[in-house]
Design an enzyme around this catalytic site. Structure first.
Site, mmCIF file in Angstrom:
data_model
loop_
_atom_site.group_PDB
_atom_site.id
_atom_site.type_symbol
_atom_site.label_atom_id
_atom_site.label_comp_id
_atom_site.label_asym_id
_atom_site.label_seq_id
_atom_site.Cartn_x
_atom_site.Cartn_y
_atom_site.Cartn_z
ATOM 1 N N ARG A 82 0.609 -1.462 -0.301
ATOM 2 C CA ARG A 82 -0.071 0.040 0.015
ATOM 3 C C ARG A 82 0.874 1.285 0.048
ATOM 4 O O ARG A 82 2.009 0.870 0.911
ATOM 5 C CB ARG A 82 -1.067 -0.470 1.822
ATOM 6 C CG ARG A 82 -1.568 -0.765 1.319
ATOM 7 C CD ARG A 82 -2.577 -1.009 2.766
ATOM 8 N NE ARG A 82 -3.395 -2.101 2.811
ATOM 9 C CZ ARG A 82 -3.914 -2.976 4.107
ATOM 10 N NH1 ARG A 82 -3.050 -2.597 5.153
ATOM 11 N NH2 ARG A 82 -4.052 -4.177 4.269
ATOM 12 N N ARG A 106 -9.585 4.217 5.769
ATOM 13 C CA ARG A 106 -8.209 3.711 5.972
ATOM 14 C C ARG A 106 -7.893 3.782 4.367
ATOM 15 O O ARG A 106 -6.908 4.282 3.852
ATOM 16 C CB ARG A 106 -7.987 2.110 6.588
ATOM 17 C CG ARG A 106 -6.839 2.301 6.341
ATOM 18 C CD ARG A 106 -6.275 0.983 7.409
ATOM 19 N NE ARG A 106 -6.618 -0.324 6.270
ATOM 20 C CZ ARG A 106 -6.086 -1.837 6.354
ATOM 21 N NH1 ARG A 106 -5.698 -1.824 7.846
ATOM 22 N NH2 ARG A 106 -6.645 -2.813 5.626
ATOM 23 N N ARG A 154 -12.867 -8.784 3.429
ATOM 24 C CA ARG A 154 -12.405 -8.621 4.613
ATOM 25 C C ARG A 154 -13.452 -8.393 5.897
ATOM 26 O O ARG A 154 -12.994 -8.693 6.881
ATOM 27 C CB ARG A 154 -11.764 -7.265 4.908
ATOM 28 C CG ARG A 154 -10.240 -7.379 4.622
ATOM 29 C CD ARG A 154 -9.083 -6.276 4.384
ATOM 30 N NE ARG A 154 -8.042 -6.756 3.696
ATOM 31 C CZ ARG A 154 -7.501 -6.752 3.270
ATOM 32 N NH1 ARG A 154 -6.639 -6.784 4.840
ATOM 33 N NH2 ARG A 154 -5.876 -6.987 2.665
HETATM 34 N N1 LIG Z 1 -0.743 -16.267 8.660
HETATM 35 C C1 LIG Z 1 -0.957 -15.353 8.856
HETATM 36 N N2 LIG Z 1 -1.705 -13.819 9.131
HETATM 37 C C2 LIG Z 1 -0.662 -12.827 8.593
HETATM 38 C C3 LIG Z 1 0.622 -12.541 8.432
HETATM 39 N N3 LIG Z 1 0.626 -11.050 8.162
HETATM 40 C C4 LIG Z 1 -0.579 -10.686 8.282
HETATM 41 N N4 LIG Z 1 -1.131 -11.542 8.807
HETATM 42 C C5 LIG Z 1 -2.819 -11.369 8.600
HETATM 43 O O1 LIG Z 1 -3.348 -11.118 7.106
HETATM 44 C C6 LIG Z 1 -4.298 -10.338 7.152
HETATM 45 C C7 LIG Z 1 -4.384 -9.467 6.397
HETATM 46 O O2 LIG Z 1 -3.050 -7.964 6.363
HETATM 47 P P1 LIG Z 1 -3.640 -6.950 5.701
HETATM 48 O O3 LIG Z 1 -3.591 -7.141 4.306
HETATM 49 O O4 LIG Z 1 -1.959 -6.159 6.127
HETATM 50 O O5 LIG Z 1 -4.463 -6.191 5.892
HETATM 51 P P2 LIG Z 1 -4.607 -5.103 7.078
HETATM 52 O O6 LIG Z 1 -5.081 -6.463 8.428
HETATM 53 O O7 LIG Z 1 -5.707 -4.995 7.139
HETATM 54 O O8 LIG Z 1 -3.931 -3.873 7.466
HETATM 55 C C8 LIG Z 1 -4.307 -10.324 8.368
HETATM 56 O O9 LIG Z 1 -5.655 -10.925 9.644
HETATM 57 C C9 LIG Z 1 -2.781 -10.337 9.341
HETATM 58 O O10 LIG Z 1 -3.350 -10.631 10.573
HETATM 59 C C10 LIG Z 1 1.199 -14.527 8.765
HETATM 60 O O11 LIG Z 1 2.971 -13.977 8.603
HETATM 61 N N5 LIG Z 1 0.585 -14.561 8.521
HETATM 62 N N1 LIG Z 2 -9.636 3.259 18.072
HETATM 63 C C1 LIG Z 2 -9.822 3.452 17.342
HETATM 64 N N2 LIG Z 2 -10.404 4.751 16.760
HETATM 65 C C2 LIG Z 2 -10.990 5.287 16.116
HETATM 66 N N3 LIG Z 2 -10.510 4.581 14.709
HETATM 67 C C3 LIG Z 2 -8.942 3.742 14.801
HETATM 68 C C4 LIG Z 2 -8.657 3.045 15.587
HETATM 69 N N4 LIG Z 2 -7.979 2.667 16.208
HETATM 70 C C5 LIG Z 2 -7.528 2.288 14.538
HETATM 71 N N5 LIG Z 2 -7.728 3.512 14.098
HETATM 72 C C6 LIG Z 2 -7.676 3.249 12.010
HETATM 73 O O1 LIG Z 2 -8.592 2.172 11.738
HETATM 74 C C7 LIG Z 2 -7.821 2.080 10.452
HETATM 75 C C8 LIG Z 2 -7.295 -0.142 11.390
HETATM 76 O O2 LIG Z 2 -6.660 0.265 11.932
HETATM 77 P P1 LIG Z 2 -5.523 -0.638 11.450
HETATM 78 O O3 LIG Z 2 -4.038 -0.208 12.772
HETATM 79 O O4 LIG Z 2 -4.456 -0.715 9.651
HETATM 80 O O5 LIG Z 2 -6.029 -2.128 11.901
HETATM 81 P P2 LIG Z 2 -5.437 -3.923 11.180
HETATM 82 O O6 LIG Z 2 -3.547 -3.534 11.228
HETATM 83 O O7 LIG Z 2 -5.954 -4.365 12.031
HETATM 84 O O8 LIG Z 2 -5.677 -4.247 9.804
HETATM 85 C C9 LIG Z 2 -6.675 2.459 10.188
HETATM 86 O O9 LIG Z 2 -6.969 3.531 9.380
HETATM 87 C C10 LIG Z 2 -6.668 3.368 11.961
HETATM 88 O O10 LIG Z 2 -6.006 4.540 11.120
#
Ligand SMILES: Nc1nc2c(ncn2[C@@H]2O[C@H](COP(=O)(O)OP(=O)(O)O)[C@@H](O)[C@H]2O)c(=O)[nH]1
Ligand SMILES: Nc1ncnc2c1ncn2[C@@H]1O[C@H](COP(=O)(O)OP(=O)(O)O)[C@@H](O)[C@H]1O
Length: 210
Positions: free
Chosen positions: A56, A149, A160
């Protein structure tokens, strides 16, 4: 003296317990773990996973993820380079042995951000982490945050949200997680997270001082 030596060797070998962060996409895992790593510089280290999804804007190769092709990921898995791997929302993700070792070699608390399939796999290993589930206050809020986001296409967002329903159910199963944090107000969620990890943080600080 000998006992002290042995305990040093042992603690050096075992190191601090890793921490697993899991929970629905958009729950706030990255936000919270980045806050931890920023505040406790020299205490936590992030296990950089491999993924086949595209970076991203703002994400860095080697820092947020190792971005690889499906073919390279498959080869690595076949070679036994990964502790666990999973398919999530149409992409592959995995924790390499090297990613965890890189953090543990520095005696830092290794943070893993993984989905529920990863949690199930890690439970079959000897890693023995603290399992933390980060949950949104509601599905509505989760959807709003994911949309705000602006990282996902409509299709990816829907995938998701579907996966999130299962992740929420999983977190409600007894004994899957040591700590469940509802990320409603960010500062309050962060305080709860710090409180849950205080003992481990202190251990690392004491070892560094010695
Ligand atoms: N099993 C597994 N899940 C992962 C790993 N890295 C990231 N994830 C999971 O993959 C999912 C998608 O991650 P990502 O594409 O970064 O999207 P985001 O969680 O929406 O920021 C999330 O639930 C992460 O916790 C990994 O190494 N192993
Ligand atoms: N407590 C909160 N209140 C409002 N927005 C939040 C909060 N925690 C996270 N966010 C926002 O929500 C979005 C998802 O959070 P993120 O950390 O990317 O989630 P994840 O890693 O679990 O996918 C991001 O844009 C983040 O800035």
């Amino acid at each position: 003296m000998y006992v002290r030596f042995l305990s040093k060797v042992f603690s050096g070998m075992a190191g601090p317990r890793p921490v697993v962060f899991s929970g629905p996409s958009g729950a706030g895992k990255s936000t919270l773990l980045k806050m931890l790593i920023r505040e406790f510089d020299g205490v936590f280290g992030f296990s950089v996973s491999h993924t086949t999804r595209k970076p991203r804007p703002g994400e860095e190769n080697g820092k947020d993820y190792h971005y690889v092709s499906r073919e390279d990921m498959q080869t690595g898995i076949t070679k036994g380079d990964f502790i666990e791997s999973a398919e999530f929302s149409g992409n592959m993700y995995g924790t390499s042995k090297a990613a965890v070792q890189a953090v543990q070699a520095q005696n830092l608390i290794c943070i893993l951000d993984i989905d529920m399939q990863g949690v199930k796999s890690i439970k079959r290993t000897s890693l023995n982490p603290i399992y933390i589930s980060i949950q949104p206050p509601s599905m509505d809020v989760l959807e709003k945050r994911l949309r705000a986001r602006k990282t996902e296409s409509e299709e990816s967002l829907q995938k998701r949200l579907q996966a999130a329903l299962v992740e929420v159910e999983f977190s409600r199963e007894p004994n899957q997680f040591d700590v469940i944090i509802i990320n409603d107000n960010l500062d309050e969620a962060y305080e709860k997270l710090k409180a849950a990890l205080l003992q481990e943080i202190q251990k690392v600080k004491n070892t560094t001082k010695a």
